[in-house]
Enzyme design. Sequence first.
Site, mmCIF file in Angstrom:
data_model
loop_
_atom_site.group_PDB
_atom_site.id
_atom_site.type_symbol
_atom_site.label_atom_id
_atom_site.label_comp_id
_atom_site.label_asym_id
_atom_site.label_seq_id
_atom_site.Cartn_x
_atom_site.Cartn_y
_atom_site.Cartn_z
ATOM 1 N N GLY A 250 111.745 87.145 131.533
ATOM 2 C CA GLY A 250 111.456 88.512 131.695
ATOM 3 C C GLY A 250 110.439 89.040 130.744
ATOM 4 C CG ASP A 251 111.083 88.494 126.575
ATOM 5 O OD1 ASP A 251 111.504 89.768 126.917
ATOM 6 O OD2 ASP A 251 111.554 87.628 126.108
#
Length: 301
Positions: A250-251
Site C-alpha cells: 500500500g505504501d
Amino acid sequence: MIYTVTFNPSLDYIIQVNRFQVGTINKTNFEKILPGGKGINVSIVLSNLGHDSTALGFTAGFTGKEIENRMKDFGCKTDFIHVKEGLSRINVKMKSDEETEINGQGPKISEENIQELFDKLNTLTSDDILVISGSIPSTLPDDMYERIMKHFQDKNIRIVVDATKNLMMKVLQYKPFLIKPNNIELGELFNVTLNTQEEVIPYAQKLQEMGAQNVLISMAGKGAVFIDENKHIYQSIAPKGTVVNSVGAGDSMVAGFISGYLETSGNYEHAFKKGICSGSASAFSENLCTKKEVENLLNTL
C-alpha cells in the site's frame, strides 16, 4: 520536495524459524533488518523510483541512529527529531508455521518534540508534497493528523493521508489532496463489506463528498479504483504475478502514484497506473519495488 512523516519508525527484525516451539530455544534460518514504518516505506520506494524525499518523524537511542543509517543506505534523506527518552522500537516479524509479530513501544514524545516537528513542517511551500501515514503512538495526542491538516489548510500544500478509521474521517474536512484506504478499510468506515470495484465506487465518492480531493482505493488482487478531483472514475485490474510479501504494498502504491503524478505534471491516469504497478511490484518481491520492476509491469497494463 516530498516529505514523509512517520510518527513511530522502527527497525523491523524479520526472521524465519522452522516449526517454532514455545518454551524452548529456536534457531533462525533467515534474518534481515529493515527500517520500518509506512512513511519510511514511501520514502524508500520514492528513492527507488528516482525521486528525492525527506523522511521526518521521531527517533531515539541507538536504534534510532540505525534507522537513519539504513535509510541513507537506500538513498533517502532524513531529518528526524531525536527524542531524549526511550528507544526507537524494534518490531520482530517471525515467519514459521504461522506468522507472529511483536511490536515495540517506541520513545516518549514530548510537546517540545511535537513543536520541533511543526517547526520543520513550517518550511514547506505550495510546491511541496507532504505524506502523513500510519498509526499514532500512545505518547502522541490522538489528534495529530488533524493538528497538522488544520495547520496547513490555508497554505495550499498537497497532503497525502494514508490512515484508518477515525484518523481518516477526521481529516476529510481539511480537504487532503489524496487519501488511500483499501477496500476493507473503506468498508469499515461505513460498516459495509466491499468486494467488487462497483461496490467500492459509491463509498469512495462519499469520501470525496466529505472533503477528499482525490480518492485511491487499493483492492489487492482485485485491482484498484481511483476518483480524481474532477470526479472522473478510473478502474484497473491488478497486474499478474505471484504474491510473495504484501507488507509495504500500500505504501508503494502511494509512492508510485506520487511519482507518476510528478513526472507527468499532474496526469492522473498515469499516476493511477504507476501506483497500481508499484504496489503490485512490491507484493511480487521480497523487498520494496525497484524502478525496473515497476516499469516491467507498466508495460503490461
